[in-house]
Design an enzyme around this catalytic site. Structure first.
Site: not given
Ligand code: GLP
Length: 236
Positions: A67, A136, A138, A143
């Protein structure tokens, strides 16, 4: 589904890096699906160490990231392209032209989404997809929703996601409200999936994702249907 429980973020990172290293050794021209966020940083550090010590060669590897924020160019220090360059690509012997991240400043987002899906198809699909998980549920920026979006698309980010990501931006108003993300079908088409999660704050959502009902309200729950899912977690 294989669930590997480990005792620390460092151990999660080492284990995940070993799994990715095995993939690269067994198939030196692998297409790797990569993720951003704080979860994979340690994994990338370890992969850099393996590359520097001569144990891992990225010269034949192609990457596609999950993304990118809408509105941020690759030179913006909060863009996912910048994250990937600084946390991995700049430090390993990968060919930059073989690293792909959706273009957050594309003139036509729909066209960019189609281009990205076509690119992944032309590459022959993803051999190993690395994933983190949002609070959440995702994955990428898919989402919670009423449906699983299949292909690469533009997503309106949930307020909770915007709030979680605001820690990286100087001002809350600077946090992008939309992102381009691979869809669920693209992610699920990867031959192997490696999900990493760390921290007590991820325990509940990880359990819901892995053992709860399969629903687009918890996007990661769809991973239960994947034939080759490995989870490396340190959430206790
Ligand atoms: C972002 C990214 C995700 C990631 C998520 C969790 O929203 N788009 O790919 O998995 O955050 O992030 P973290 O690893 O910092 O908890």
């Amino acid at each position: 589904m294989r669930v590997i429980k480990v005792g620390s973020y460092d151990q999660m990172s080492r284990t995940a890096a070993n799994i990715i290293a095995a993939q690269i050794i067994m198939k030196p021209d692998s297409v790797l699906g990569l993720a951003t966020g704080s979860s994979p940083i340690g994994t990338y550090k370890r992969l850099i160490e393996m590359n520097k010590s001569g144990d891992l060669d990225f010269s034949g590897i192609t990457t596609v990231n999950l993304d990118e924020y809408c509105g941020l160019s690759g030179s913006h220090d909060q863009s996912y392209r910048y994250f990937m360059n600084t946390n991995l690509f700049d430090h390993i012997n990968i060919k930059k032209e073989n690293t792909h991240v959706p273009d957050g400043v594309a003139a036509d987002y729909d066209e960019e989404c189609r281009r990205y899906d076509k690119l992944i198809e032309e590459l022959g699909g993803i051999d190993l997809q690395l994933l983190g998980i949002g609070h959440n549920g995702h994955i990428g920026f898919n989402e919670p929703d009423e449906v699983f979006e299949k292909y690469t698309h533009v997503m309106d980010l949930k307020q909770s996601t915007i709030d979680a990501n605001s820690r990286f931006f100087a001002k809350k108003e600077d946090v992008p409200m939309q992102a381009i993300t691979m869809g669920i079908k693209t992610i699920m088409s990867a031959k192997k999936i490696l999900l990493i999660a760390s921290g007590a704050d991820k325990k509940e959502i990880l359990e819901r994702a892995l053992y709860g009902p399969i629903t687009p309200n918890v996007p990661a729950s769809v991973l239960q249907l994947h034939p080759d899912l490995t989870v490396v977690c340190s959430v206790d």
